[in-house]
Design a protein around this motif. Structure first.
Motif, PDB file in Angstrom:
ATOM      1  N   MET A 186      -2.293 -11.430  11.612  1.00 12.87           N
ATOM      2  CA  MET A 186      -2.795  -9.875  12.014  1.00 12.87           C
ATOM      3  C   MET A 186      -3.202  -9.460  13.274  1.00 12.87           C
ATOM      4  O   MET A 186      -2.188 -10.500  13.825  1.00 12.87           O
ATOM      5  CB  MET A 186      -4.388 -10.670  11.633  1.00 12.87           C
ATOM      6  CG  MET A 186      -5.052 -11.364  10.101  1.00 12.87           C
ATOM      7  SD  MET A 186      -6.264 -12.368  10.595  1.00 12.87           S
ATOM      8  CE  MET A 186      -6.437 -13.221   9.085  1.00 12.87           C
ATOM      9  N   LYS A 223       2.839  -9.638   9.159  1.00 12.44           N
ATOM     10  CA  LYS A 223       2.134  -8.963   8.914  1.00 12.44           C
ATOM     11  C   LYS A 223       2.297  -8.187   7.707  1.00 12.44           C
ATOM     12  O   LYS A 223       1.588  -8.159   6.040  1.00 12.44           O
ATOM     13  CB  LYS A 223       1.897  -7.480   9.552  1.00 12.44           C
ATOM     14  CG  LYS A 223       0.810  -6.427   9.169  1.00 12.44           C
ATOM     15  CD  LYS A 223       0.635  -5.570  10.363  1.00 12.44           C
ATOM     16  CE  LYS A 223      -0.057  -4.286   9.874  1.00 12.44           C
ATOM     17  NZ  LYS A 223      -0.912  -3.284  10.563  1.00 12.44           N
ATOM     18  N   ALA A 224       3.584  -8.186   6.890  1.00 13.04           N
ATOM     19  CA  ALA A 224       3.965  -7.432   5.914  1.00 13.04           C
ATOM     20  C   ALA A 224       3.753  -9.049   5.129  1.00 13.04           C
ATOM     21  O   ALA A 224       3.207  -8.339   3.505  1.00 13.04           O
ATOM     22  CB  ALA A 224       5.620  -7.698   5.634  1.00 13.04           C
ATOM     23  N   LEU A 231       1.365 -10.650   4.796  1.00 12.03           N
ATOM     24  CA  LEU A 231       0.062 -11.010   4.592  1.00 12.03           C
ATOM     25  C   LEU A 231      -0.290  -9.482   3.254  1.00 12.03           C
ATOM     26  O   LEU A 231      -1.089 -10.362   2.978  1.00 12.03           O
ATOM     27  CB  LEU A 231      -0.336 -10.673   5.370  1.00 12.03           C
ATOM     28  CG  LEU A 231      -2.260 -10.865   5.677  1.00 12.03           C
ATOM     29  CD1 LEU A 231      -3.075 -11.713   5.567  1.00 12.03           C
ATOM     30  CD2 LEU A 231      -3.182 -11.215   7.225  1.00 12.03           C
ATOM     31  N   GLU A 232      -0.089  -8.384   4.061  1.00 11.03           N
ATOM     32  CA  GLU A 232      -0.187  -7.349   2.556  1.00 11.03           C
ATOM     33  C   GLU A 232       0.271  -7.589   1.696  1.00 11.03           C
ATOM     34  O   GLU A 232      -0.823  -7.442   0.875  1.00 11.03           O
ATOM     35  CB  GLU A 232      -0.211  -6.515   3.722  1.00 11.03           C
ATOM     36  CG  GLU A 232      -0.716  -5.966   5.321  1.00 11.03           C
ATOM     37  CD  GLU A 232       0.186  -4.175   5.745  1.00 11.03           C
ATOM     38  OE1 GLU A 232       0.817  -4.555   5.258  1.00 11.03           O
ATOM     39  OE2 GLU A 232      -0.517  -3.913   6.579  1.00 11.03           O
ATOM     40  N   ALA A 233       1.286  -8.145   1.288  1.00 14.59           N
ATOM     41  CA  ALA A 233       1.981  -8.187  -0.364  1.00 14.59           C
ATOM     42  C   ALA A 233       0.915  -9.215  -0.800  1.00 14.59           C
ATOM     43  O   ALA A 233       0.768  -8.782  -1.816  1.00 14.59           O
ATOM     44  CB  ALA A 233       3.932  -8.798   0.046  1.00 14.59           C
ATOM     45  N   THR A 239      -1.884 -10.171  -0.153  1.00 18.18           N
ATOM     46  CA  THR A 239      -3.933 -10.106  -0.644  1.00 18.18           C
ATOM     47  C   THR A 239      -3.620  -8.859  -1.412  1.00 18.18           C
ATOM     48  O   THR A 239      -4.980  -8.206  -1.405  1.00 18.18           O
ATOM     49  CB  THR A 239      -4.495  -9.851   0.681  1.00 18.18           C
ATOM     50  OG1 THR A 239      -3.610  -9.224   1.639  1.00 18.18           O
ATOM     51  CG2 THR A 239      -4.211 -11.115   1.583  1.00 18.18           C
ATOM     52  N   LYS A 240      -2.801  -7.943  -1.145  1.00 20.25           N
ATOM     53  CA  LYS A 240      -3.005  -7.096  -2.406  1.00 20.25           C
ATOM     54  C   LYS A 240      -4.170  -6.505  -3.573  1.00 20.25           C
ATOM     55  O   LYS A 240      -3.364  -6.751  -3.731  1.00 20.25           O
ATOM     56  CB  LYS A 240      -2.089  -5.483  -2.377  1.00 20.25           C
ATOM     57  CG  LYS A 240      -1.758  -4.269  -2.496  1.00 20.25           C
ATOM     58  CD  LYS A 240      -0.754  -3.981  -2.104  1.00 20.25           C
ATOM     59  CE  LYS A 240      -1.187  -2.198  -2.965  1.00 20.25           C
ATOM     60  NZ  LYS A 240       0.506  -1.251  -2.716  1.00 20.25           N
ATOM     61  N   LYS A 254       2.340 -11.056  -6.870  1.00 16.92           N
ATOM     62  CA  LYS A 254       1.533 -12.055  -5.605  1.00 16.92           C
ATOM     63  C   LYS A 254       1.889 -13.151  -4.865  1.00 16.92           C
ATOM     64  O   LYS A 254       2.417 -13.383  -4.677  1.00 16.92           O
ATOM     65  CB  LYS A 254       0.076 -10.807  -5.260  1.00 16.92           C
ATOM     66  CG  LYS A 254       0.076  -9.599  -5.231  1.00 16.92           C
ATOM     67  CD  LYS A 254      -1.387  -9.753  -4.725  1.00 16.92           C
ATOM     68  CE  LYS A 254      -2.674  -9.768  -5.686  1.00 16.92           C
ATOM     69  NZ  LYS A 254      -3.733  -9.715  -5.001  1.00 16.92           N
TER      70      LYS A 254
END
Length: 321
Positions: A90, A260-261, A263-265, A267-268, A276
């Motif tokens: 974050m 960041k990538a 985290l996004e992957a 939690t998508k 995931k």
């Protein structure tokens, strides 16, 4: 100086005691919960210190239980230190909202209990946190300030927000990933604050070691959302009762370290869970900081002038049988 309150075993029963140096003085209070104890027990503990009994128990020989008891709301702040936000993928800045989640009170255990790694959990993590013990009912909107914080918070306790990251992030199951039994070591004691000590809540040093390696080290002056601000906000949402706990967040230094990538992957919402989980485990393959069976976690919180010392936790990680 404040009071150090313990729950300890005496003649097979759990009793309340107050520390005098390294000795436990039994408090004549039969309360089965912290909520009940807070009604009269604090005054009784002070009276016990004024007229100590002849029969005491050495702290080093005592078997202590969690000073936080069920039932209790355990309300948690997430990503409340910039250092932890950064390592979690974050931005370091204070976010637009205060991240709040819950933890089941059945996760409570003592300061020296084994932390049981559930079968199938591969990414077990630690999070030292300062716990604020609610002292009075909050049943409607209140404006909590530094000046009146003592009306709402009775004292402080060390807690460890143990987390199964491979459940918490890919599934989005924060409650489940943080609520397995033994995932909330508390204590060794509850520190009841004197009124003039409340400003020191903003100047407490948190330290956590794994196998004597210092992993987390921070000061509560780094909290992004302060306790009084958070209690003001939450009073407009929910009730608090005496004995409930507000966990104020963990600083940087946890095992989990994400881009960041990543985290996004992980939690998508629209991605299949199996993908995931596999991707998250792959992203953490080279990370050796996650807790392993046999690891020993130590945690301490004290004020910079050492006048407030919440003691030390020491928990060993063991596999679920």
């Amino acid at each position: 100086m404040g009071l150090k309150i313990v729950r300890y075993k005496k003649d097979g029963d759990l009793r309340w005691g107050v520390l005098s140096g390294e000795q436990i003085l039994d408090v004549e209070n039969d309360s089965g919960t912290l909520a009940e104890f807070l009604k009269e027990g604090v005054d009784q503990a002070r009276a016990t210190l004024d007229e100590p009994p002849s029969d005491t128990v050495d702290l080093k020989e005592a078997v202590l239980a969690s000073p936080v008891t069920r039932p209790a709301n355990i309300v948690c702040q997430g990503a409340n230190y910039s250092s932890h936000r950064q390592e979690s993928g974050m931005t370091a800045d204070r976010p637009e909202f205060n991240l709040i989640f819950g933890k089941a009170d059945s996760a409570l255990c003592s300061h020296d209990s084994d932390v049981i790694r559930p079968a199938g959990v591969k990414l077990l993590d630690y999070e030292i946190e300062l716990g604020l013990i609610i002292g009075n009912d909050i049943s409607g909107p209140v404006d909590v300030t530094n000046e009146n914080l003592h009306h709402h918070v009775a004292g402080l306790v060390i807690m460890n927000d143990i987390s199964a990251r491979d459940v918490q992030l890919p599934e989005g199951q924060w409650l489940r990933g943080k609520s397995y039994r033994t995932f909330a070591p508390a204590g060794p004691f509850l520190y009841i604050l004197d009124e003039d000590e409340y400003p020191k809540i903003h100047d407490l040093e948190l330290n956590l070691w794994v196998n004597d390696e210092l992993r987390q080290s921070a000061n509560t002056n780094q909290l992004l959302f302060k306790p009084e601000e958070t209690l003001t906000e939450l009073s407009r949402v929910m009730d608090f009762s005496p004995g409930d706990v507000l966990l104020t967040g963990t600083p940087g230094g946890v095992a989990m370290n994400l881009s960041k990538a990543d985290l996004e992957a992980a939690t998508k919402i629209t991605s299949p869970l199996s993908g995931k989980v596999e991707g998250f485990l792959d992203a953490q393959t080279d990370n050796t900081d996650y807790l392993k069976d046999g690891d020993v976690i130590r945690a301490s919180i004290k004020s910079t002038d050492a006048s407030i010392d919440l003691g030390e936790q020491k928990n060993k990680v063991v596999a679920q049988k």
